[in-house]
Structure formats: structure tokens, C-alpha cells
Design a protein around this motif. Structure first.
Motif, PDB file in Angstrom:
ATOM      1  N   GLN A   1       0.924  -1.201   0.219  1.00  0.00           N
ATOM      2  CA  GLN A   1       0.001  -0.097   0.005  1.00  0.00           C
ATOM      3  C   GLN A   1       0.977   1.231   0.131  1.00  0.00           C
ATOM      4  N   PHE A   2       0.114   2.307  -0.629  1.00  0.00           N
ATOM      5  CA  PHE A   2       1.107   3.648  -0.596  1.00  0.00           C
ATOM      6  C   PHE A   2       0.144   4.776  -0.548  1.00  0.00           C
ATOM      7  N   SER A   3       0.436   5.699   0.087  1.00  0.00           N
ATOM      8  CA  SER A   3      -0.484   6.892   0.032  1.00  0.00           C
ATOM      9  C   SER A   3       0.366   8.223   0.270  1.00  0.00           C
ATOM     10  N   GLU A   4       0.166   9.211  -0.462  1.00  0.00           N
ATOM     11  CA  GLU A   4       0.773  10.595  -0.271  1.00  0.00           C
ATOM     12  C   GLU A   4      -0.088  11.725  -0.374  1.00  0.00           C
ATOM     13  N   ILE A   5       0.230  12.611   0.453  1.00  0.00           N
ATOM     14  CA  ILE A   5      -0.448  13.718   0.429  1.00  0.00           C
ATOM     15  C   ILE A   5       0.409  15.008   0.672  1.00  0.00           C
ATOM     16  N   ASN A   6       0.268  15.981  -0.539  1.00  0.00           N
ATOM     17  CA  ASN A   6       1.306  17.215  -0.100  1.00  0.00           C
ATOM     18  C   ASN A   6       0.403  18.547  -0.570  1.00  0.00           C
ATOM     19  N   GLN A   7       0.310  19.258   0.401  1.00  0.00           N
ATOM     20  CA  GLN A   7      -0.734  20.470   0.155  1.00  0.00           C
ATOM     21  C   GLN A   7       0.148  21.732   0.590  1.00  0.00           C
ATOM     22  N   VAL A   8       0.171  22.617  -0.271  1.00  0.00           N
ATOM     23  CA  VAL A   8       1.146  23.802  -0.080  1.00  0.00           C
ATOM     24  C   VAL A   8       0.308  24.988  -0.576  1.00  0.00           C
ATOM     25  N   SER A   9       0.401  25.808   0.222  1.00  0.00           N
ATOM     26  CA  SER A   9      -0.444  27.311  -0.249  1.00  0.00           C
ATOM     27  C   SER A   9       0.262  28.416   0.741  1.00  0.00           C
ATOM     28  N   GLU A  10       0.026  29.601   0.081  1.00  0.00           N
ATOM     29  CA  GLU A  10       0.658  30.788   0.610  1.00  0.00           C
ATOM     30  C   GLU A  10      -0.338  32.004   0.641  1.00  0.00           C
ATOM     31  N   ILE A  11      -0.379  32.568   1.585  1.00  0.00           N
ATOM     32  CA  ILE A  11      -1.139  33.846   1.526  1.00  0.00           C
ATOM     33  C   ILE A  11      -0.158  35.100   1.976  1.00  0.00           C
TER      34      ILE A  11
END
Length: 481
Positions: A154-164
Motif C-alpha cells: 500500500q502507498f499513500s501520499e498527500i502534499n498540500q502547499v499554499s501561501e497567503i
């Protein structure tokens, strides 16, 4: 024995997470944005309120408010055969993203000086992907488990990037042809990074065995980082206009951190793993969670130049920006708390090296070309293209430990087409955006086609082809006071 434990920890943690956060020109508000109001370095007779080059504020001073708040976007990332034959990694997202609210003010007491402010939202990445393998493979050594085993990967990846970012700019007219400016941005960057993978195989039992649940060899790893960082980003700009010729220069200084806080959690488990058939099975546990960690996300010095040329009511615009390299550094450095269990002094000193969240960047130069032309007396058309080269440079890391903070490693190319509709009290600018990137050298973290004991049941990764596609609709509105 300690050396074996460290090798196991390194084998589980050293997994490069290589999917659009390693690029500088992804945002449409930048030197190559052209169609986005204010997104130029040289004078393009734009109707913008807040200019990327602050010197342009003083070219045609005005008091106005801009509401550039609608980016309707579809984004797709696909890694073909990423984790084995037919095991693609796919990430698809869609939504509405606010872009900018800004205003500019002329000073009655000093007509040479113009001030402006902006609130800028930059969507960087929203990558979510997972995959699974459930089959029979000859994973374990036949000496103790002959034949093919039931295997689950099994493999899972999350990458969330934001700038204000909040920004304040000032432009000043030195003469009829020469203008200077400065701006100070205060970006707030948030990143959530989560990668999890596991490999599991059931042992084959002798014929006639009445054991209901056979022995299980299991390896799994979890690594999660969440952080928030507030920084300062100063810019200095220069603009020169002479007849049909317009030149701009912009220097952006490196990011300076003023506040940061991050959390890290990691869990590595190995159960009943035999590196050789004659050696006793290995059981391994490494676990930690650390709060209130300081981060030090960086951006390098950059130098941008722009040139535009008027011919009739049309205009040609070109721009380039050079970004300096960044040597290997840690975005987040964990404390040397206990990680490998049982808690031993020797294991304590390895935590930073195994769990650091790191970054390194090569020097990059991006270029853009834009063309504006009259459609009607009150309508101007826009077309532009720009490069967006990746700064990913994994070969320059000092060592193999830790996790890479970015997950994209491909070059992207952007195109824009749209129009500016002028009215006495406002300007409205709709446009279509298209971005495409690809690489055949994407190296995933695991490979479910080749698991065995020597690679911790996670397989030997091979290079795969990645495709990136973004389609967007940008709507901008400027109201003149």
C-alpha cells in the motif's frame, strides 16, 4: 545490532518523494503572467493596480481597487506505472481559488509617489494519490516459505502547499522616463506533507497445518509534517521608458523568517523480517512525535529583467528571471529525541539525520514572451507563453537521510490567452490558462512488482513517466475610483 537497526531505519525513511512545488513561475501573478493585471516587469500599459515590479506604480499613477478573485482551475497529475505495471499514481483536483485584492493611492501632496497594498493568495500544490497491490508473489525466501505468498503493498501520499501574502509597495517617479520602487511582502506559508507505505506477506505453512492465522512479515513507514511559517520578502524595482521602448529590472531578496512552528510524526515498523534464512527474524520499531519545531523555508536571491516594444497599438513583451542556487539545508529539523526503540543513547543521536525535512535547489532561469493587440477600441487581446523549470536537484544533497520537502521534479510550460475590456470606471479581464509538464525520470518511492526481504518488501523503484496538466479560467476586475 545497532548498525542493523540504523540500516533498517534509513531504508524506511530514505524515500524521495519526487509531484508543482519545485517551480518558481507556477503562479500567474509573476514576471511571465502578462495577462494577469500587474504581472509584468517592464511597462506594458497595463491596467493593473498592484504591480509585480513596484516601480511601475509611478508610471501611470491612479487611485483604484482591484478584485482579482476568481481562478477556476482543474489540475491533474499522473505517474504512469509508478508503483509497478498498471499501478499508476493519479491526483486530480478542481476548485475556485481567490487570487488577489489590491488598491493603489495617489498622494495629493506628492504627485511623484504612489502607494499600493495587496492580499495575494497563491495556490501551489494539492497533491493526493494512493495505490495498492494485492496478489500472490514469491516474496519470502523458499527456505522457510516455499512458493508464492499472499502479498499486499500500500502507498499513500498527500502534499498540500499554499501561501497567503500581505504586501505593501511604493513607486516613485524620478523623471519623465525613470521610475523606482520597493515592496515588502509578508507571506504566510502552510504545508501538510504525509507519506505512508507498507509491504506485507503471509508465510506459507506446511501442508496439513491447522494454523488459522499464519505468520506475517510486515514493514511499514509513516512520515507526517505540518508547519506554518511567516516571512519577509523585500523587492527593489527600476523602470525606464523611452518612446516605444520600455525596460524593467527587479531584484528580489532572499526570504527572511520571522515566525514558524511545525509538527512532525514518524512511525516505522518491521515484523518478522529475515534478511537471510539462517538468521533469526528481525523486529524493529521506531516512533516519535515532536511539536513546536522551528522551520526555515528559504527562497533564493532572484534578478528579473523585462522589455516591451510598442508598434502601433500592439506590444511585444519579453521577460526573464534568474534564481540563484540553494545549498542543502533543512526546512524542518527534528530534535534528537528518542526514535528507534527501545530507548538507547546510540539511537537518540540519529533522529535528526533520519527524519529531517530537507531542501536543495539548483540555479534556474525562466523566460516569457507576450503579445498584446487591439481587438476593438475598448478591447485588447493578450497571448503569452512562459517556461517554468524545476529547481529539483536531488543529486546535490549532502547525505541520503531524511525526506525531500517538494514532490514535483518536472519542467512545466504555461500559455495564456485572454482580453482586457475597458470601460470608463472599470476594466474586466477574462482569460484561459493552460499548463503542461512531463518527465520520464520520475522515481517513485516503492515498486510493488519486485518486493523481497532485501528491499524490506517495498521493491526496487524504477524511473517512470509523469504528466502534469492544468486548465484554468481567470477573471479579473479593476474599479477606478
Amino acid at each position: 545490532m545497532v548498525r542493523i537497526l540504523l540500516l533498517l531505519a534509513l531504508g524506511l525513511s530514505f524515500r524521495y518523494s519526487s509531484a508543482q512545488d519545485s517551480n518558481y513561475w507556477s503562479s500567474n501573478y509573476g514576471p511571465g503572467g502578462f495577462m494577469t493585471p500587474g504581472a509584468t516587469i517592464a511597462d506594458t500599459k497595463d491596467s493593473g493596480v498592484f504591480f509585480y515590479n513596484p516601480a511601475l506604480l509611478a508610471v501611470r499613477p491612479k487611485t483604484a481597487l482591484e478584485f482579482s478573485g476568481s481562478l477556476y482551475q482543474f489540475e491533474s497529475n499522473r505517474i504512469i506505472d509508478a508503483l509497478g505495471k498498471g499501478k499508476d499514481l493519479k491526483s486530480v483536483s478542481a476548485g475556485v481559488s481567490p487570487q488577489m485584492h489590491s488598491g493603489s493611492f495617489e498622494l495629493k501632496r506628492n504627485e511623484r509617489l504612489v502607494l499600493a497594498y495587496a492580499l495575494i493568495h497563491t495556490h501551489i500544490l494539492n497533491d493526493r494519490a494512493n495505490q495498492r497491490q494485492d496478489t500472490r508473489l514469491n516474496v519470502l525466501d523458499d527456505a522457510y516459505s516455499p512458493g508464492t505468498e499472499y502479498y499486499i503493498g500500500q502507498f499513500s501520499e498527500i502534499n498540500q502547499v499554499s501561501e497567503i501574502a500581505g504586501a505593501f509597495s511604493a513607486g516613485y517617479r524620478l523623471s519623465e522616463k525613470l521610475f523606482i520602487g520597493a515592496s515588502l511582502e509578508v507571506p504566510l506559508r502552510k504545508q501538510s506533507f504525509d507519506i505512508e507505505y507498507s509491504g506485507r506477506a503471509l508465510h506459507n505453512l506446511p501442508a496439513g497445518s491447522d494454523v488459522l492465522f499464519p505468520p506475517l512479515t510486515n514493514t511499514e513507514a509513516v512520515y507526517r509534517v505540518d508547519y506554518t511559517q511567516v516571512s519577509l520578502k523585500p523587492k527593489l524595482g527600476l523602470a525606464y521608458n523611452h518612446g516605444r521602448h520600455h525596460v524593467g529590472l527587479l531584484v528580489t531578496l532572499p526570504l527572511a523568517r520571522i515566525f514558524s512552528q511545525g509538527t512532525l510524526m514518524s512511525d516505522n515498523v518491521v515484523s518478522d523480517l529475515r534478511l537471510t534464512p539462517t538468521v533469526s527474524p528481525i523486529n524493529f520499531l521506531a516512533n516519535t512525535r515532536q511539536e513546536k519545531l522551528k522551520t526555515n523555508y528559504k527562497t533564493p536571491l532572484s534578478i528579473g529583467v523585462g522589455y516591451s516594444y510598442d508598434f502601433g497599438r500592439s506590444q511585444l513583451y519579453v521577460a526573464a528571471e534568474y534564481f540563484a542556487k540553494l545549498s542543502d539545508y533543512n526546512v524542518l529539523t527534528p530534535r534528537n529525541d528518542y526514535f528507534i526503540r527501545p530507548d538507547t543513547g546510540s539511537a537518540n543521536t540519529t533522529t535528526q539525520g533520519l527524519l529531517k525535512f530537507k531542501d536543495v535547489r539548483k540555479a534556474v532561469t525562466n523566460v516569457a514572451v507576450g503579445f498584446s493587440f487591439p481587438v476593438k477600441p475598448s478591447v485588447t487581446g493578450y497571448v503569452s507563453v512562459r517556461t517554468d523549470f524545476s529547481y529539483a536537484d536531488e543529486k546535490s544533497f549532502v547525505d541520503d537521510g531524511g525526506y525531500v520537502s517538494y514532490t514535483t521534479n518536472w519542467n512545466t510550460y504555461h500559455a495564456q490567452i485572454g482580453a482586457n475590456i475597458r470601460r470608463p470606471k472599470f476594466s474586466f479581464r477574462p482569460g484561459l490558462l493552460l499548463s503542461y509538464g512531463t518527465t520520464s525520470k520520475y522515481k517513485p518511492e516503492v515498486n510493488f512488482d519486485t518486493p523481497n526481504e532485501s528491499n524490506l518488501l517495498l521493491g526496487d523503484p524504477v524511473e517512470a513517466k509523469a504528466n502534469h496538466l492544468v486548465i484554468g479560467l481567470l477573471l479579473s476586475y479593476i474599479h477606478n475610483l
